[in-house]
Design an enzyme around this catalytic site. Sequence first.
Site, PDB file in Angstrom:
ATOM      1  N   ASP A 228       0.833  -1.206   0.000  1.00  0.00           N
ATOM      2  CA  ASP A 228       0.000   0.000   0.000  1.00  0.00           C
ATOM      3  C   ASP A 228       0.868   1.258   0.000  1.00  0.00           C
ATOM      4  OD1 ASP A 228      -2.396   1.376  -0.162  1.00  0.00           O
ATOM      5  OD2 ASP A 228      -2.744   1.363   1.993  1.00  0.00           O
ATOM      6  N   ILE A 229       1.848   1.276  -0.890  1.00  0.00           N
ATOM      7  CA  ILE A 229       2.730   2.434  -1.004  1.00  0.00           C
ATOM      8  C   ILE A 229       2.012   3.510  -1.805  1.00  0.00           C
ATOM      9  CG2 ILE A 229       4.923   3.294  -1.901  1.00  0.00           C
ATOM     10  CD1 ILE A 229       5.978   0.388  -1.446  1.00  0.00           C
TER      11      ILE A 229
END
Length: 191
Positions: free
Chosen positions: A62-63
């Site tokens: 979830d960058i």
Amino acid sequence: IYKLEETDDGLVVAEEYIEGETLSEYLALGKLTEAEWLDIAKQLCEALHALHAHVPPVIHRDIKPSNIIINSKGRVKLIDFDSSRLHKEDANEDTRLLGTERYAPPEQYGFSQTDCRSDIYSIGVVFDLFSGFIGKVRQSNWKRLVEKCTSFSPDSRYQSVDEIAKEINRIEKAGSVKRWKIGAVICVGVT
């Protein structure tokens, strides 16, 4: 993570408090120099290197700009490990529909298992946001870096963040900014 404690009401997690601004806020300001943006990119590579060097590798999954905080000393902190997982060598696919639309790679939508190259896809999308801050001398090289990071097929992407680090060094050399190497690691939430 400083402490985990199981109580009658559930699990209590004590984490480091990070004061700073998110990358989203920095992007909105639009005032940083090309060298500062490249430094942020390098620090993101360092954080991912630390995650991916674990055995088995930790995949963040979830960058995005709101999960990247820059503190008052200019150090990058990667936060929000709620979607992260350990890479499972023998799995064909993993949980579907995790991560943030646009930043999540195709494999997070059920095409295959996520691995280190999934985070490389996401960091490529973040790097694309830097394009407006990268000077004309480096612009075409930066665009190629982003395109390779965000290729649909994981096999067509960079295979490690170390490869991205080498490419950033090459891009910097084209405009005479100092070289760097992965070393110091700043990453929040991994024990």
